[in-house]
Structures are given as C-alpha cells and as structure tokens.
Design a protein around this motif. Structure first.
Motif, PDB file in Angstrom:
ATOM      1  N   LYS A  37       0.875  -1.183   0.000  1.00  0.00           N
ATOM      2  CA  LYS A  37       0.000   0.000   0.000  1.00  0.00           C
ATOM      3  C   LYS A  37       0.900   1.216   0.000  1.00  0.00           C
ATOM      4  CE  LYS A  37      -4.027  -1.166   2.766  1.00  0.00           C
ATOM      5  NZ  LYS A  37      -4.774  -1.980   2.075  1.00  0.00           N
ATOM      6  N   PHE A  95      -0.105  10.887  -7.370  1.00  0.00           N
ATOM      7  CA  PHE A  95       0.721   9.948  -8.125  1.00  0.00           C
ATOM      8  C   PHE A  95       0.774  10.411  -9.569  1.00  0.00           C
ATOM      9  CE2 PHE A  95      -0.913   7.508  -4.573  1.00  0.00           C
ATOM     10  CZ  PHE A  95       0.236   6.925  -4.092  1.00  0.00           C
ATOM     11  N   LYS A 149       1.458   5.414 -12.077  1.00  0.00           N
ATOM     12  CA  LYS A 149       0.216   4.694 -11.771  1.00  0.00           C
ATOM     13  C   LYS A 149       0.182   3.299 -12.409  1.00  0.00           C
ATOM     14  CE  LYS A 149      -3.111   8.270 -10.623  1.00  0.00           C
ATOM     15  NZ  LYS A 149      -4.141   9.162 -11.124  1.00  0.00           N
ATOM     16  N   PRO A 150       0.474   3.182 -13.759  1.00  0.00           N
ATOM     17  CA  PRO A 150       0.450   1.836 -14.347  1.00  0.00           C
ATOM     18  C   PRO A 150       1.497   0.902 -13.744  1.00  0.00           C
ATOM     19  CG  PRO A 150       0.491   3.519 -16.046  1.00  0.00           C
ATOM     20  CD  PRO A 150       0.715   4.215 -14.751  1.00  0.00           C
ATOM     21  N   ASP A 175       0.106  -0.318 -10.553  1.00  0.00           N
ATOM     22  CA  ASP A 175      -1.008  -1.211 -10.869  1.00  0.00           C
ATOM     23  C   ASP A 175      -0.506  -2.593 -11.242  1.00  0.00           C
ATOM     24  OD1 ASP A 175      -3.635  -0.407 -10.511  1.00  0.00           O
ATOM     25  OD2 ASP A 175      -3.534   1.012 -12.160  1.00  0.00           O
ATOM     26  N   SER A 176       0.576  -2.647 -12.057  1.00  0.00           N
ATOM     27  CA  SER A 176       1.063  -3.946 -12.516  1.00  0.00           C
ATOM     28  C   SER A 176       1.723  -4.715 -11.367  1.00  0.00           C
ATOM     29  CB  SER A 176       2.038  -3.776 -13.681  1.00  0.00           C
ATOM     30  OG  SER A 176       3.136  -3.018 -13.268  1.00  0.00           O
ATOM     31  N   LYS A 184       0.387  -4.648  -8.427  1.00  0.00           N
ATOM     32  CA  LYS A 184      -0.744  -4.851  -7.524  1.00  0.00           C
ATOM     33  C   LYS A 184      -0.524  -4.157  -6.182  1.00  0.00           C
ATOM     34  CE  LYS A 184      -3.084  -8.558  -9.623  1.00  0.00           C
ATOM     35  NZ  LYS A 184      -4.039  -9.603  -9.473  1.00  0.00           N
ATOM     36  N   ILE A 185       0.014  -2.954  -6.225  1.00  0.00           N
ATOM     37  CA  ILE A 185       0.175  -2.150  -5.021  1.00  0.00           C
ATOM     38  C   ILE A 185      -0.985  -1.159  -4.978  1.00  0.00           C
ATOM     39  CG2 ILE A 185       1.624  -0.456  -3.850  1.00  0.00           C
ATOM     40  CD1 ILE A 185       4.021  -1.811  -5.121  1.00  0.00           C
ATOM     41  N   GLN A 186      -1.642  -1.068  -3.837  1.00  0.00           N
ATOM     42  CA  GLN A 186      -2.784  -0.166  -3.719  1.00  0.00           C
ATOM     43  C   GLN A 186      -2.301   1.265  -3.472  1.00  0.00           C
ATOM     44  OE1 GLN A 186      -5.543  -0.816  -0.428  1.00  0.00           O
ATOM     45  NE2 GLN A 186      -7.190  -0.408  -1.862  1.00  0.00           N
ATOM     46  N   MET A 187      -2.906   2.203  -4.206  1.00  0.00           N
ATOM     47  CA  MET A 187      -2.565   3.616  -4.031  1.00  0.00           C
ATOM     48  C   MET A 187      -3.652   4.290  -3.209  1.00  0.00           C
ATOM     49  SD  MET A 187      -1.504   4.605  -7.877  1.00  0.00           S
ATOM     50  CE  MET A 187      -2.223   3.253  -8.769  1.00  0.00           C
ATOM     51  N   ILE A 188      -3.257   5.100  -2.252  1.00  0.00           N
ATOM     52  CA  ILE A 188      -4.218   5.886  -1.483  1.00  0.00           C
ATOM     53  C   ILE A 188      -3.788   7.348  -1.579  1.00  0.00           C
ATOM     54  CG2 ILE A 188      -5.277   6.253   0.774  1.00  0.00           C
ATOM     55  CD1 ILE A 188      -4.510   3.362   1.449  1.00  0.00           C
ATOM     56  N   ILE A 189      -4.695   8.198  -2.027  1.00  0.00           N
ATOM     57  CA  ILE A 189      -4.384   9.608  -2.221  1.00  0.00           C
ATOM     58  C   ILE A 189      -5.070  10.412  -1.119  1.00  0.00           C
ATOM     59  CG2 ILE A 189      -4.613  11.577  -3.767  1.00  0.00           C
ATOM     60  CD1 ILE A 189      -4.613   9.635  -6.093  1.00  0.00           C
ATOM     61  N   ILE A 190      -4.308  11.209  -0.399  1.00  0.00           N
ATOM     62  CA  ILE A 190      -4.889  12.114   0.594  1.00  0.00           C
ATOM     63  C   ILE A 190      -4.590  13.533   0.123  1.00  0.00           C
ATOM     64  CG2 ILE A 190      -4.973  12.794   3.008  1.00  0.00           C
ATOM     65  CD1 ILE A 190      -3.935  10.071   3.750  1.00  0.00           C
ATOM     66  N   LYS A 191      -5.633  14.263  -0.278  1.00  0.00           N
ATOM     67  CA  LYS A 191      -5.402  15.610  -0.825  1.00  0.00           C
ATOM     68  C   LYS A 191      -5.492  16.634   0.297  1.00  0.00           C
ATOM     69  CE  LYS A 191      -6.013  15.019  -5.632  1.00  0.00           C
ATOM     70  NZ  LYS A 191      -6.979  14.716  -6.631  1.00  0.00           N
TER      71      LYS A 191
END
Lengths: 106, 197
Positions: free
Chosen positions: A65, A71, A76-77, A80-81, A83-90
């Motif tokens: 994670k 990002f 991003k791709p 994705d490849s 399989k890591i989860q992205m979490i964006i906190i703005k």
C-alpha cells in the motif's frame, strides 16, 4: 501488511509529502508488528524516472500500500502492474502520526 | 516519416495464468513455437465474451476506437483458432498496453484509493476502515478544461435517443443509455443527411 507513506521529514509529526517519486522520506509501517521505519528517498534528485526506481525500492521492501498526496501519470500503471494499492490524501496539513492512527484498525 | 504511434490500450489487469498447453496425442511432437496472444487481445476477449459487452462499450473501456477494438478481437480469435487446430501452446504476453484500475472515495477520511485486487469487491476504506466508500471517476477531476456551454446533443445511431453533449468528451465515446449503441454528434448526422438528399 506493509504501507509506505511519503513524508517531508524523518519525525512522526512531519507532514505528508504531496509528491510520490520525489518525496523526502518514506515511512514504511508494518501493521502486523507495528514497526515504523524511516527511509530517505535516494532518488529524489534524479532527473528522470524517479517514480520507477522508487517503486522498485518499495517492492523490494514488500510494501503493498502506498499513501501520498498525488501519483504521476507514469507511476500509476507501474504500481497497478505490481498490484500495489494507491491511497491519495489531498490534504497537505496531514501529519504522519495522524495517518498511522487511521491505519490502526488493521 | 515515422509511422503512426499505436494508442496504448487500457487493460484492467494481467490474466491469472501465463498461457495454455495442449494435452493428448498431439503433445508427443511438441511444437516449439507457441502462439503469442497479446495482453490487449486477451483483454478484448475478456470484455467481449466474458463480461459480455458489445464492441462499442468494450472499445471505450480499452480506450481505443471501435474499429480498432474489432481488429484486436478478430486477431485474438484467429490466434486461438490456430492454436486449437494446430495443437500449439498459447502464451499470453506482450502488447502495447497499460494497467488501470477502478478508483474509490472514502467519505469519512476524504481519501481516494484504487482496488488492485479486482476479484474482491471493495467494502471498507483501506485507510480508516470506514464503510462509507463509493465509486469514483478519476478522469473527471483531472479534466482541467473550463466548463464550456454547449447546446449540442449526442444522438444514438441505432435508436435515435438524444442526450446533451458534454464538452471535452467525444460523442463517439458516449454509450446510448437505452440500447448501448454508438453515439454521434447530432450536427454531424444532420449534415450527412443533407448531403445525401
């Protein structure tokens, strides 16, 4: 489960870094053992391809994670490849210990 | 002059396996070269025959035009057919693609996150554990174009259903909400009718 958080400093009350590839520090947090590791970003001054190198580093650490402010289009791709989860906190005023508290439900 | 660059095809994820191997009589004389099915061809087959989308819907998902999607799909069928008939292996690799995933938003901690495990539905926020999560379209926020006022309409080429045109979104990427047909700009249609008459 391991989460990597981008940080502007190497203390727990530093702010969340809004950049992923060129952040100052990574905080690698293991939710199982509750261990916290500060990792200086060795690629922050790279001219090109910082995101790619950073992902390779995080993959070798076993991170699944990542938490950051933003990002880039290229990274991003790649995440994705893997399989890591992205979490964006703005929210640029978010502090590392606040995020670690949120992750405590694991 | 350099040739036209291929548009990157959006693929939701890699297949669970790397390929197929035949068994039975024909495997005795193993043919060395397997049929190489590209990721984009696997994705076309998955969208069209597994998810049961029509070619127009699937082409929007993959981010290519409808004719291009049909060509990718035809190539996939052709390769699988030759593997079946000649008893060759299928290896799924390569292709001009990028991986993409669905995005979600948590209402409690106002964070955005994606779901890399596509088989599992998203039930809680990975950050704060809240159940207040909803689907989220990432493209809508990245569109920096100021809101233009448009009085145009997109019209369905199949059933004639009309929806207001959204600036910045090509009509041929819209899908008719009634019959899932391809949409076109109303003006263009009227113009071509005038030409014929």
């Amino acid at each position: 489960m391991k989460a990597a958080i981008t940080s502007t400093g190497n203390t727990l009350d530093s702010l969340l870094d809004q950049h992923f590839g060129r952040c100052q520090y990574f905080v690698v947090y293991d939710t199982d053992s509750k261990s916290i590791e500060f990792l200086p970003n060795p690629f922050k001054t790279m001219e090109e391809g910082a995101g790619y190198s950073v992902v390779q580093l995080l993959v070798s650490k076993g991170v699944n994670k990542v938490i950051s402010g933003e990002f880039g289009l290229k990274v991003k791709p790649i995440l994705d490849s893997h399989k890591i989860q992205m979490i964006i906190i703005k929210d640029p005023n978010k502090r590392i210990n606040g995020i670690l508290e949120l992750l405590n439900h694991y | 002059m350099s040739p036209k660059l291929k548009v990157l095809r959006r693929v939701s994820g890699p297949p669970p396996i790397k390929g197929f191997r035949p068994y039975g009589e024909a495997t005795n004389h193993r043919i060395a070269d397997p049929v190489n099915l590209l990721y984009e061809e696997y994705e076309a087959l998955r969208l069209s025959d597994y998810e049961r989308l029509n070619h127009h819907q699937a082409s929007v998902v993959m981010g290519v035009s409808r004719p291009t999607f049909t060509r990718i799909y035809a190539r996939a069928l052709q390769k699988i057919a030759s593997a079946f008939v000649e008893g060759r292996q299928i290896s799924i690799e390569g292709g001009k693609i990028f991986f993409d995933s669905d995005w979600f938003r948590c209402a409690d901690c106002s964070c955005y996150f994606n779901n890399p495990e596509k088989d599992k539905p998203v039930e809680q926020c990975p950050l704060c554990g809240s159940q207040q999560v909803s689907g989220f379209e990432m493209e809508k926020t990245s569109g920096t174009r100021p809101s233009e006022v448009s009085y145009d309409e997109c019209v369905c080429t199949v059933c004639g259903f009309e929806i207001p045109h959204q600036p910045g979104k090509p009509c041929n990427q819209e899908i008719c909400p009634q019959c899932n047909g391809a949409m076109r700009r109303k003006k263009v249609l009227e113009f071509s009718h005038q030409k014929k008459s």
